[in-house]
Design a protein around this motif. Structure first.
Motif, mmCIF file in Angstrom:
data_model
loop_
_atom_site.group_PDB
_atom_site.id
_atom_site.type_symbol
_atom_site.label_atom_id
_atom_site.label_comp_id
_atom_site.label_asym_id
_atom_site.label_seq_id
_atom_site.Cartn_x
_atom_site.Cartn_y
_atom_site.Cartn_z
ATOM 1 N N VAL A 6 26.356 0.771 -11.152
ATOM 2 C CA VAL A 6 24.991 1.231 -10.907
ATOM 3 C C VAL A 6 24.291 0.041 -10.264
ATOM 4 C CG1 VAL A 6 22.810 1.966 -11.961
ATOM 5 C CG2 VAL A 6 24.980 2.827 -12.864
ATOM 6 N N ASP A 7 23.911 0.180 -9.006
ATOM 7 C CA ASP A 7 23.285 -0.939 -8.304
ATOM 8 C C ASP A 7 21.849 -1.155 -8.763
ATOM 9 O OD1 ASP A 7 23.564 -2.855 -5.837
ATOM 10 O OD2 ASP A 7 21.581 -1.913 -5.686
ATOM 11 N N HIS A 8 21.118 -0.052 -8.842
ATOM 12 C CA HIS A 8 19.748 -0.155 -9.348
ATOM 13 C C HIS A 8 19.209 1.192 -9.779
ATOM 14 C CE1 HIS A 8 19.134 0.511 -4.946
ATOM 15 N NE2 HIS A 8 18.122 1.260 -5.341
ATOM 16 N N ILE A 9 18.127 1.123 -10.524
ATOM 17 C CA ILE A 9 17.391 2.312 -10.933
ATOM 18 C C ILE A 9 16.015 2.165 -10.318
ATOM 19 C CG2 ILE A 9 16.408 3.578 -12.900
ATOM 20 C CD1 ILE A 9 18.883 2.403 -14.486
ATOM 21 N N GLY A 10 15.637 3.123 -9.488
ATOM 22 C CA GLY A 10 14.352 3.068 -8.786
ATOM 23 C C GLY A 10 13.256 3.713 -9.622
ATOM 24 N N VAL A 11 12.147 3.016 -9.767
ATOM 25 C CA VAL A 11 11.021 3.518 -10.556
ATOM 26 C C VAL A 11 9.796 3.589 -9.646
ATOM 27 C CG1 VAL A 11 9.557 3.098 -12.577
ATOM 28 C CG2 VAL A 11 11.979 2.441 -12.645
ATOM 29 N N ALA A 12 9.226 4.779 -9.527
ATOM 30 C CA ALA A 12 8.035 4.967 -8.691
ATOM 31 C C ALA A 12 6.801 4.555 -9.480
ATOM 32 C CB ALA A 12 7.922 6.431 -8.265
ATOM 33 N N VAL A 13 6.016 3.661 -8.904
ATOM 34 C CA VAL A 13 4.799 3.188 -9.583
ATOM 35 C C VAL A 13 3.623 3.226 -8.600
ATOM 36 C CG1 VAL A 13 6.112 1.687 -11.154
ATOM 37 C CG2 VAL A 13 5.195 0.717 -9.041
ATOM 38 N N LYS A 14 2.431 3.282 -9.166
ATOM 39 C CA LYS A 14 1.240 3.299 -8.307
ATOM 40 C C LYS A 14 0.955 1.908 -7.769
ATOM 41 C CE LYS A 14 -0.909 7.260 -10.527
ATOM 42 N NZ LYS A 14 -1.780 7.665 -11.636
ATOM 43 N N ASN A 15 1.242 0.890 -8.583
ATOM 44 C CA ASN A 15 0.909 -0.476 -8.195
ATOM 45 C C ASN A 15 1.969 -1.431 -8.733
ATOM 46 O OD1 ASN A 15 -0.267 -3.189 -8.666
ATOM 47 N ND2 ASN A 15 -2.089 -2.285 -7.756
ATOM 48 N N ILE A 16 2.711 -2.056 -7.844
ATOM 49 C CA ILE A 16 3.824 -2.910 -8.265
ATOM 50 C C ILE A 16 3.350 -4.087 -9.105
ATOM 51 C CG2 ILE A 16 5.492 -4.643 -7.432
ATOM 52 C CD1 ILE A 16 6.470 -2.655 -5.417
ATOM 53 N N SER A 17 2.295 -4.774 -8.685
ATOM 54 C CA SER A 17 1.936 -5.978 -9.448
ATOM 55 C C SER A 17 1.480 -5.643 -10.865
ATOM 56 C CB SER A 17 0.926 -6.852 -8.709
ATOM 57 O OG SER A 17 0.031 -6.089 -7.980
ATOM 58 N N GLU A 18 0.821 -4.501 -11.027
ATOM 59 C CA GLU A 18 0.438 -4.087 -12.383
ATOM 60 C C GLU A 18 1.665 -3.652 -13.180
ATOM 61 O OE1 GLU A 18 -2.671 -1.105 -12.425
ATOM 62 O OE2 GLU A 18 -3.964 -2.428 -11.251
ATOM 63 N N SER A 72 3.496 14.758 -7.684
ATOM 64 C CA SER A 72 4.030 15.941 -8.360
ATOM 65 C C SER A 72 4.618 15.639 -9.737
ATOM 66 C CB SER A 72 5.048 16.662 -7.474
ATOM 67 O OG SER A 72 6.205 15.878 -7.333
ATOM 68 N N LYS A 73 5.181 14.460 -9.931
ATOM 69 C CA LYS A 73 5.857 14.204 -11.203
ATOM 70 C C LYS A 73 5.263 13.065 -12.014
ATOM 71 C CE LYS A 73 10.236 16.090 -9.684
ATOM 72 N NZ LYS A 73 11.467 15.809 -8.959
ATOM 73 N N GLY A 74 4.374 12.321 -11.418
ATOM 74 C CA GLY A 74 3.817 11.157 -12.107
ATOM 75 C C GLY A 74 4.718 9.945 -11.916
ATOM 76 N N GLU A 75 4.283 8.801 -12.406
ATOM 77 C CA GLU A 75 5.095 7.592 -12.293
ATOM 78 C C GLU A 75 6.354 7.782 -13.145
ATOM 79 O OE1 GLU A 75 2.372 3.723 -11.868
ATOM 80 O OE2 GLU A 75 1.846 4.925 -13.623
ATOM 81 N N GLY A 76 7.434 7.129 -12.744
ATOM 82 C CA GLY A 76 8.655 7.229 -13.541
ATOM 83 C C GLY A 76 9.896 7.049 -12.705
ATOM 84 N N ILE A 77 11.038 7.363 -13.324
ATOM 85 C CA ILE A 77 12.313 7.156 -12.625
ATOM 86 C C ILE A 77 12.378 8.037 -11.383
ATOM 87 C CG2 ILE A 77 14.828 7.418 -12.760
ATOM 88 C CD1 ILE A 77 14.713 6.367 -15.579
ATOM 89 N N HIS A 78 12.636 7.409 -10.257
ATOM 90 C CA HIS A 78 12.622 8.075 -8.964
ATOM 91 C C HIS A 78 14.037 8.347 -8.459
ATOM 92 C CE1 HIS A 78 12.362 7.910 -4.464
ATOM 93 N NE2 HIS A 78 11.343 8.713 -4.680
ATOM 94 N N HIS A 79 14.928 7.370 -8.636
ATOM 95 C CA HIS A 79 16.316 7.575 -8.221
ATOM 96 C C HIS A 79 17.258 6.609 -8.929
ATOM 97 C CE1 HIS A 79 14.995 4.408 -5.339
ATOM 98 N NE2 HIS A 79 16.252 3.997 -5.375
ATOM 99 N N ILE A 80 18.533 6.950 -8.870
ATOM 100 C CA ILE A 80 19.585 6.069 -9.378
ATOM 101 C C ILE A 80 20.461 5.725 -8.183
ATOM 102 C CG2 ILE A 80 21.633 5.940 -10.865
ATOM 103 C CD1 ILE A 80 20.178 7.815 -12.804
ATOM 104 N N ALA A 81 20.782 4.452 -8.038
ATOM 105 C CA ALA A 81 21.595 4.033 -6.895
ATOM 106 C C ALA A 81 22.960 3.545 -7.364
ATOM 107 C CB ALA A 81 20.891 2.931 -6.118
ATOM 108 N N LEU A 82 23.987 4.122 -6.764
ATOM 109 C CA LEU A 82 25.353 3.716 -7.071
ATOM 110 C C LEU A 82 25.901 2.886 -5.920
ATOM 111 C CD1 LEU A 82 26.770 7.096 -8.443
ATOM 112 C CD2 LEU A 82 25.908 5.144 -9.768
ATOM 113 N N HIS A 83 26.500 1.785 -6.286
ATOM 114 C CA HIS A 83 27.128 0.920 -5.290
ATOM 115 C C HIS A 83 28.533 1.470 -5.033
ATOM 116 C CE1 HIS A 83 28.408 -3.471 -4.252
ATOM 117 N NE2 HIS A 83 28.651 -2.612 -3.300
#
Ligand code: ZN
Length: 134
Positions: A6-18, A72-83
């Motif tokens: 698993v290369d990474h887990i993508g998380v959608a957020v409104k503001n990265i620094s927060e 549509s879904k709110g902040e949270g897990i957006h994708h899973i990336a497989l290497h």
């Protein structure tokens, strides 16, 4: 096709620094860099954990895919990336099995590596990213 990790887990957020504060200040993970991925209308930051990463994604445009996801879904897990070992081979294999792909060919994603997305209908709602370093 060969999946390495698993290369990474993508998380959608409104503001990265927060959002990053929890990962850096509480979990103690170091952020390795922030970059703009124009293609995805997103700003992304990687937080490595052993040999995988948490990828925070913030939309740079109100109509970007990350903004639409949060709408549509709110902040949270957006994708899973497989290497994968060979991304072209993996895409050809999936095509031969009739798998619906968002990207028919690899494109360049964050960190300059080749990526391609598989349609979430194939995975019961999980947006799957394939990636291959170098
Ligand atoms: Zn990703």
């Amino acid at each position: 096709m060969k999946i390495k990790k698993v290369d990474h887990i993508g998380v959608a957020v409104k503001n990265i620094s927060e959002a990053a504060r929890f990962y850096t200040d509480i979990l103690g993970i170091k952020m390795t860099g922030t970059e703009i991925v124009a293609d995805q209308k997103a700003k992304v930051s990687f937080l490595p954990v052993d040999d995988t990463n948490i990828e925070l994604l913030e939309s740079t445009e109100p109509d970007g895919p990350v903004a639409k996801f949060i709408e549509s879904k709110g902040e949270g897990i957006h994708h899973i990336a497989l290497h994968v070992e060979n991304i072209e081979e993996a895409l050809e294999f999936m095509k031969s099995k009739g798998v619906r792909l968002i990207d028919q060919k690899p494109r360049i994603g964050a960190r300059g590596i080749r990526i391609a997305f598989v349609h979430p209908k194939e995975t019961r709602g999980v947006l799957l990213e394939l990636c291959q370093e170098e």
